[in-house]
Design a protein around this motif. Structure first.
Motif, PDB file in Angstrom:
ATOM      1  N   ALA A   1      23.428  21.452  51.562  1.00 50.86           N
ATOM      2  CA  ALA A   1      24.137  22.673  51.180  1.00 50.86           C
ATOM      3  C   ALA A   1      25.458  22.795  51.927  1.00 50.86           C
ATOM      4  CB  ALA A   1      23.251  23.890  51.451  1.00 50.86           C
ATOM      5  N   ALA A   2      25.461  22.491  53.231  1.00 50.86           N
ATOM      6  CA  ALA A   2      26.688  22.610  54.021  1.00 50.86           C
ATOM      7  C   ALA A   2      27.765  21.645  53.541  1.00 50.86           C
ATOM      8  CB  ALA A   2      26.377  22.373  55.508  1.00 50.86           C
ATOM      9  N   LEU A   3      27.378  20.402  53.278  1.00 50.24           N
ATOM     10  CA  LEU A   3      28.350  19.412  52.813  1.00 50.24           C
ATOM     11  C   LEU A   3      28.859  19.753  51.416  1.00 50.24           C
ATOM     12  CD1 LEU A   3      26.649  16.150  54.120  1.00 50.24           C
ATOM     13  CD2 LEU A   3      28.753  17.199  54.980  1.00 50.24           C
TER      14      LEU A   3
ATOM     15  N   ALA B   1      24.231  28.112  46.952  1.00 46.98           N
ATOM     16  CA  ALA B   1      23.340  29.180  47.404  1.00 46.98           C
ATOM     17  C   ALA B   1      21.873  28.841  47.182  1.00 46.98           C
ATOM     18  CB  ALA B   1      23.689  30.486  46.687  1.00 46.98           C
ATOM     19  N   LEU B   2      21.553  28.259  46.029  1.00 52.52           N
ATOM     20  CA  LEU B   2      20.154  27.966  45.734  1.00 52.52           C
ATOM     21  C   LEU B   2      19.610  26.859  46.633  1.00 52.52           C
ATOM     22  CD1 LEU B   2      18.280  29.377  43.834  1.00 52.52           C
ATOM     23  CD2 LEU B   2      18.612  27.573  42.161  1.00 52.52           C
ATOM     24  N   ALA B   3      20.463  25.964  47.104  1.00 53.71           N
ATOM     25  CA  ALA B   3      20.023  24.950  48.064  1.00 53.71           C
ATOM     26  C   ALA B   3      19.633  25.601  49.391  1.00 53.71           C
ATOM     27  CB  ALA B   3      21.115  23.911  48.285  1.00 53.71           C
ATOM     28  N   VAL B   4      20.394  26.595  49.827  1.00 51.89           N
ATOM     29  CA  VAL B   4      20.056  27.303  51.060  1.00 51.89           C
ATOM     30  C   VAL B   4      18.752  28.076  50.885  1.00 51.89           C
ATOM     31  CG1 VAL B   4      20.818  28.985  52.773  1.00 51.89           C
ATOM     32  CG2 VAL B   4      22.490  27.488  51.669  1.00 51.89           C
ATOM     33  N   VAL B   5      18.617  28.739  49.725  1.00 51.83           N
ATOM     34  CA  VAL B   5      17.380  29.476  49.437  1.00 51.83           C
ATOM     35  C   VAL B   5      16.183  28.536  49.474  1.00 51.83           C
ATOM     36  CG1 VAL B   5      16.123  30.745  47.640  1.00 51.83           C
ATOM     37  CG2 VAL B   5      18.527  31.298  48.120  1.00 51.83           C
TER      38      VAL B   5
ATOM     39  N   VAL C   1      22.170  31.833  58.990  1.00 51.84           N
ATOM     40  CA  VAL C   1      20.752  31.483  58.834  1.00 51.84           C
ATOM     41  C   VAL C   1      20.541  29.991  59.060  1.00 51.84           C
ATOM     42  CG1 VAL C   1      18.904  31.248  57.127  1.00 51.84           C
ATOM     43  CG2 VAL C   1      20.117  33.417  57.363  1.00 51.84           C
ATOM     44  N   MET C   2      21.404  29.152  58.492  1.00 49.91           N
ATOM     45  CA  MET C   2      21.230  27.709  58.663  1.00 49.91           C
ATOM     46  C   MET C   2      21.396  27.307  60.123  1.00 49.91           C
ATOM     47  SD  MET C   2      22.845  25.816  55.295  1.00 49.91           S
ATOM     48  CE  MET C   2      24.380  26.726  55.120  1.00 49.91           C
ATOM     49  N   ALA C   3      22.429  27.823  60.779  1.00 53.52           N
ATOM     50  CA  ALA C   3      22.662  27.472  62.188  1.00 53.52           C
ATOM     51  C   ALA C   3      21.518  27.971  63.062  1.00 53.52           C
ATOM     52  CB  ALA C   3      23.987  28.060  62.658  1.00 53.52           C
ATOM     53  N   ARG C   4      21.143  29.216  62.900  1.00 52.84           N
ATOM     54  CA  ARG C   4      20.112  29.811  63.758  1.00 52.84           C
ATOM     55  C   ARG C   4      18.756  29.140  63.551  1.00 52.84           C
ATOM     56  NH1 ARG C   4      16.510  34.263  64.086  1.00 52.84           N
ATOM     57  NH2 ARG C   4      16.623  35.311  66.108  1.00 52.84           N
ATOM     58  N   THR C   5      18.398  28.881  62.307  1.00 56.68           N
ATOM     59  CA  THR C   5      17.100  28.274  62.015  1.00 56.68           C
ATOM     60  C   THR C   5      16.970  26.907  62.659  1.00 56.68           C
ATOM     61  OG1 THR C   5      16.934  29.455  59.908  1.00 56.68           O
ATOM     62  CG2 THR C   5      15.579  27.490  60.157  1.00 56.68           C
TER      63      THR C   5
END
Length: 380
Positions: free
Chosen positions: A19-21, A59-63, A301-305
């Motif tokens: 998702a980030a890339l 967004a759906l990849a992050v979800v 959310v991605m960084a913290r998780t």
């Protein structure tokens, strides 16, 4: 004593970097296409295509990464492959059966593995909200590619945006409320306002009604009422945010990132509500949610998780947290600069730098904590 079964890896270890890339490359390419500086990919040739990939690609990849939880590696890679094929298909052959079948495969796999965990898992209706939202997003992602050429394409994209706003409001609140309460406890302060169920339930109901009215918008003149409901949701979200007393979290950069994203969500709901009612330019104001809120919250959310999972400390890499301000700059540039060339380029550069930096962090946070096999379940 029987040996302990090996713990399943979290799906976010694969989906978050993807998702980030994708975020770091998608938006700049779309902007450069709009300015005529790079060859136009068929899927990004229109604003609707850009919005489609922001919502159903990034967004759906992050979800998926966040909600799938621990999964068998084979299942995670199968879902990620479907997601990648759907992205490739839409970018190169939008509306084709190849793109549609890949999107359907990913949507079915996501819903099949996420919905049962939330549907009926809790007695309170608010806690079951995730299940219908994931079903709705899955259905929209499966069919939205075919609908881009239809008159109601904007309605479906707005519906997806409202579903994501609802999900960000609910999940963001469920992450922030206990984290802020825990921080207050560590400082020997009381924190009476936590989940705030009456505010949470009110906003969920208001947004659900707005979703229904948005579906009827091609046939009924409901824009002003829908806009009023979104404005109300934004006001209530702001009240909830202020009751958390965010100014007392200055010592926790990880929480400040999420609070910034939540503030963008509250403002975005208000701005978008005013725009739908015809009082502000709609396209510009939508970026308060799609860039400001969605970008900041997913970044946080991605960084913290991954930091918690890898280092058991959400602030183990403090250099990552100020980077989120680049996303706010990108949102402001898109909202204030409209379609002016230098504003568009500035927004693309800020957004891309933020998510490329996040990708570096996710690489550093790959793998699990060394003690994960001997200790209890990680907080993820």
């Amino acid at each position: 004593m029987s040996p302990r079964k090996p713990r399943l890896p979290f799906a976010n270890a694969w989906f978050f970097p993807a998702a980030a890339l994708y975020a770091a490359s998608l938006l700049p390419w779309s902007i450069l296409t709009l300015l005529g500086l790079v060859p136009a990919l068929p899927g990004l040739a229109t604003p609707a295509g850009h919005a489609h990939e922001m919502l159903f690609g990034f967004a759906l990849a992050v979800v998926a990464g966040y909600l799938l939880g621990p999964q068998r590696p084979g299942l995670t890679l199968a879902l990620l492959s479907c997601w990648c094929l759907a992205r490739l298909g839409f970018l190169l052959w939008p509306g084709s059966w190849f793109a549609t079948l890949a999107a359907i495969g990913f949507a079915i796999g996501l819903a099949w593995n996420v919905v049962p965990r939330f549907l009926g898992a809790a007695k309170k209706w608010r806690n079951q909200t995730v299940a219908p939202v994931v079903v709705g997003l899955s259905l929209l992602s499966a069919g939205a590619g075919l609908a881009l050429a239809q008159p109601f394409a904007s309605t479906l994209l707005h519906e997806a945006l409202l579903l994501l706003a609802l999900l960000m409001f609910f999940m963001g609140g469920r992450i922030l409320a206990p984290a802020i309460a825990g921080h207050a406890l560590s400082q020997r302060r009381s924190q009476d306002a936590r989940v705030q169920p009456w505010l949470e339930g009110s906003v969920l109901i208001v947004l659900l009604v707005a979703l229904l009215l948005n579906l009827l918008s091609p046939w009924l003149a409901t824009a002003r009422f829908t806009g009023s409901l979104m404005l109300l949701a934004g006001v209530l979200a702001t009240i909830r945010l202020l009751r958390w007393r965010p100014w007392q979290c200055l010592a926790r950069p990880d929480l400040l990132v999420l609070l910034l994203g939540y503030a963008w969500l509250a403002l975005g709901l208000m701005f978008t509500g005013l725009a739908i009612a015809g009082l502000l330019p709609l396209t510009a104001m939508l970026h308060s949610i799609t860039v400001g809120a969605l970008g900041s919250l997913t970044f946080g959310v991605m960084a913290r998780t991954r930091l918690i999972y890898r280092f058991r400390d959400a602030n183990a890499r403090p250099w990552i947290h100020p980077v989120v301000l680049l996303i706010s700059l990108a949102a402001l540039a898109r909202m204030l600069g409209s379609d002016q060339r230098h504003w568009l380029l500035g927004a693309a550069v800020c957004w891309s730098l933020a998510f490329m930096t996040l990708a570096v962090l996710l690489w550093q946070a790959r793998g699990a904590h060394p003690d994960s096999g001997r200790r209890g379940a990680d907080t993820d």
